[in-house]
Design an enzyme around this catalytic site. Structure first.
Site, PDB file in Angstrom:
ATOM      1  N   GLN A  80       0.837  -1.198   0.000  1.00  0.00           N
ATOM      2  CA  GLN A  80       0.000   0.000   0.000  1.00  0.00           C
ATOM      3  C   GLN A  80       0.870   1.245   0.000  1.00  0.00           C
ATOM      4  O   GLN A  80       1.936   1.276   0.623  1.00  0.00           O
ATOM      5  CB  GLN A  80      -0.878   0.045   1.248  1.00  0.00           C
ATOM      6  CG  GLN A  80      -2.064  -0.875   1.226  1.00  0.00           C
ATOM      7  CD  GLN A  80      -2.934  -0.671   2.457  1.00  0.00           C
ATOM      8  OE1 GLN A  80      -2.433  -0.398   3.534  1.00  0.00           O
ATOM      9  NE2 GLN A  80      -4.232  -0.802   2.298  1.00  0.00           N
ATOM     10  N   GLY A  81       0.385   2.292  -0.657  1.00  0.00           N
ATOM     11  CA  GLY A  81       1.073   3.579  -0.640  1.00  0.00           C
ATOM     12  C   GLY A  81       0.115   4.706  -0.337  1.00  0.00           C
ATOM     13  O   GLY A  81      -0.171   5.554  -1.188  1.00  0.00           O
ATOM     14  N   SER A 108      -0.251   6.453   3.332  1.00  0.00           N
ATOM     15  CA  SER A 108       0.174   7.443   4.316  1.00  0.00           C
ATOM     16  C   SER A 108       1.461   8.156   3.914  1.00  0.00           C
ATOM     17  O   SER A 108       2.334   7.600   3.249  1.00  0.00           O
ATOM     18  CB  SER A 108       0.386   6.779   5.681  1.00  0.00           C
ATOM     19  OG  SER A 108      -0.815   6.256   6.189  1.00  0.00           O
ATOM     20  N   GLU A 115     -11.199  -2.304   2.757  1.00  0.00           N
ATOM     21  CA  GLU A 115     -10.290  -2.464   3.883  1.00  0.00           C
ATOM     22  C   GLU A 115     -11.033  -2.370   5.207  1.00  0.00           C
ATOM     23  O   GLU A 115     -10.771  -3.126   6.139  1.00  0.00           O
ATOM     24  CB  GLU A 115      -9.189  -1.400   3.812  1.00  0.00           C
ATOM     25  CG  GLU A 115      -8.119  -1.539   4.865  1.00  0.00           C
ATOM     26  CD  GLU A 115      -6.984  -0.562   4.671  1.00  0.00           C
ATOM     27  OE1 GLU A 115      -5.866  -0.875   5.117  1.00  0.00           O
ATOM     28  OE2 GLU A 115      -7.200   0.515   4.099  1.00  0.00           O
ATOM     29  N   SER A 138      -7.885   5.844  11.306  1.00  0.00           N
ATOM     30  CA  SER A 138      -7.967   5.764  12.766  1.00  0.00           C
ATOM     31  C   SER A 138      -9.419   5.699  13.228  1.00  0.00           C
ATOM     32  O   SER A 138     -10.331   6.193  12.558  1.00  0.00           O
ATOM     33  CB  SER A 138      -7.266   6.974  13.404  1.00  0.00           C
ATOM     34  OG  SER A 138      -8.041   8.140  13.241  1.00  0.00           O
ATOM     35  N   ASN A 139      -9.621   5.092  14.402  1.00  0.00           N
ATOM     36  CA  ASN A 139     -10.991   4.937  14.905  1.00  0.00           C
ATOM     37  C   ASN A 139     -11.645   6.274  15.213  1.00  0.00           C
ATOM     38  O   ASN A 139     -12.874   6.405  15.169  1.00  0.00           O
ATOM     39  CB  ASN A 139     -10.994   4.030  16.134  1.00  0.00           C
ATOM     40  CG  ASN A 139     -10.836   2.567  15.757  1.00  0.00           C
ATOM     41  OD1 ASN A 139     -10.530   2.246  14.611  1.00  0.00           O
ATOM     42  ND2 ASN A 139     -11.049   1.672  16.708  1.00  0.00           N
ATOM     43  N   GLU A 140     -10.833   7.278  15.528  1.00  0.00           N
ATOM     44  CA  GLU A 140     -11.407   8.612  15.744  1.00  0.00           C
ATOM     45  C   GLU A 140     -12.032   9.138  14.449  1.00  0.00           C
ATOM     46  O   GLU A 140     -13.129   9.714  14.445  1.00  0.00           O
ATOM     47  CB  GLU A 140     -10.317   9.573  16.239  1.00  0.00           C
ATOM     48  CG  GLU A 140      -9.836   9.318  17.662  1.00  0.00           C
ATOM     49  CD  GLU A 140      -8.862   8.153  17.758  1.00  0.00           C
ATOM     50  OE1 GLU A 140      -8.552   7.736  18.876  1.00  0.00           O
ATOM     51  OE2 GLU A 140      -8.407   7.666  16.693  1.00  0.00           O
TER      52      GLU A 140
END
Length: 384
Positions: free
Chosen positions: A125-126, A128, A243, A366-368
């Site tokens: 994966q690319g 972040s 995902e 992220s879960n946030e």
């Protein structure tokens, strides 16, 4: 919900179970975060592909079995129950593969998908970047069109499988004047291309699970663009949906972990019952795994009726990431101080799983961020 299986589904389950019984390696493979283990897992994936089991939901002409999602859930249940090896090319088969089927040209499908199914090509994966983690709209790495190629410059980080992979799929800013979600393009990049530098990142377990990738005037053919130029955000959201939703983390994975947790609890019950909250945690872990399984079958039923997974994928991501932590934290509590003794065979698998579970609330968004998506897009709550 009453869950029953058709005769055809029962026959498929029996076929999968028999094949796994005859073919799952007797000795555990080395970690796929090592060169030796990566190649061992690649060979296992090739063996799965020979039987059509590496990508069961794909069409047969592309290397799959043409299964529906109910059959995929059945396959996953048997696969995890057999304690078969971890899937090393899930970035390709489970994430990029379905995205290619939706957005790729016929030439791209013929070029990439059969090789992906056989694991001739392994994918990283690319997403972040140092200043663009869960907020992918902040991506600044560039892909400037020059004739029949794109010239890539920038940096990606936390790239899963990049240390040993052959290809990378990622988002790059193709319009330098654009901002946020606009002007991004989804490009497939061979990692042996001149100008690419890959630096491994050791994770908390000491393994090279991730890498940072530097692009210095890297030339990639324009035919490697997936979807329309500047419309990469839409393509990437499809990948992110896979995902966060069903495909990356099947419920069978957590069912099997919950079963192993129950066995661990029974083995050490005399000590574990000194703290009644441990028993409660074991029960919650089992209930959570079963609820996630039932919910997944319910979701598949809705998909069969034409329903599309949108923001609901974020709820799945919250469930499986937090369930994974609960299961492994509970195992660590049962094992006590011995859980941190690395040469203890029983503790080693649980410790590895515990360390990996800590990343669950971060990767895949992220879960946030997921809670914000649920609040705004599902519940209709205001941003402020």
């Amino acid at each position: 919900m009453e869950l029953t299986y058709t005769p055809a589904q029962q026959a498929f389950r029996a076929e999968v179970r028999a094949w796994l019984k005859d073919n799952v390696p007797r000795e555990k493979l080395a970690s796929y975060d090592t060169r030796e283990g990566f190649e061992q897992h690649r060979q296992w994936e090739a063996k799965l592909a020979e039987a059509g089991f590496s990508s069961v939901t794909w069409p047969q002409e592309l290397g799959g079995r043409g299964c529906d999602l109910n059959e995929w859930l059945i396959f996953e249940e048997e696969y995890w129950a057999a304690d078969a090896p971890q899937r090393v090319n899930q970035n390709g088969i489970l994430l990029l593969g379905p995205t290619l089927m939706e957005f790729g040209t016929e030439e791209q499908k013929a070029r990439f998908l059969p090789r992906m199914a056989r694991c001739d090509d392994m994918w990283a994966q690319g997403w972040s970047e140092p200043n663009a983690g869960s907020d992918m709209a902040a991506i600044s790495s560039r892909a400037i069109r020059t004739g029949d190629k794109y010239v890539l410059n920038g940096q990606k980080i936390w790239s899963t499988r990049a240390v040993f992979a052959d290809w990378l799929f990622g988002l790059f800013r193709s319009d330098p004047q654009s901002s946020r979600h606009h002007g991004l393009s989804y490009i497939l990049v061979p990692l042996k291309t001149p100008g690419i530098t890959i630096r491994p990142i050791r994770d908390i377990s000491g393994k090279e699970h991730f890498a940072e990738i530097f692009f210095d005037d890297v030339e990639v053919p324009a035919e490697n663009l997936l979807g329309a130029e500047g419309k990469g955000w839409n393509v990437a959201m499809a990948t992110a949906g896979f995902e966060r939703g069903l495909l990356l983390r099947s419920p069978a994975r957590y069912q099997r972990s919950a079963q192993k947790l129950i066995a661990l609890y029974k083995k050490h019950q005399v000590i574990a019952d000194r703290d009644s909250s441990i028993r409660d945690a074991v029960l919650r872990a089992w209930q959570g795994a079963e609820a996630y399984t039932q919910s997944s079958y319910h979701t598949v039923g809705k998909l069969d009726k034409g329903f599309h997974i949108g923001a609901e994928a974020s709820t799945n991501k919250l469930v499986w990431s937090e369930l994974d932590i609960l299961i492994h934290e509970t195992a660590m509590r049962i094992l006590g101080p011995r859980a941190e003794v690395l040469d203890d065979p029983e503790a080693h698998e649980w410790l590895d799983g515990f360390l990996f579970s800590q990343a669950g609330p971060i990767y895949a968004g992220s879960n946030e961020i997921q809670r914000n998506i649920i609040a705004q897009r599902m519940l209709g709550l205001p941003k402020s």
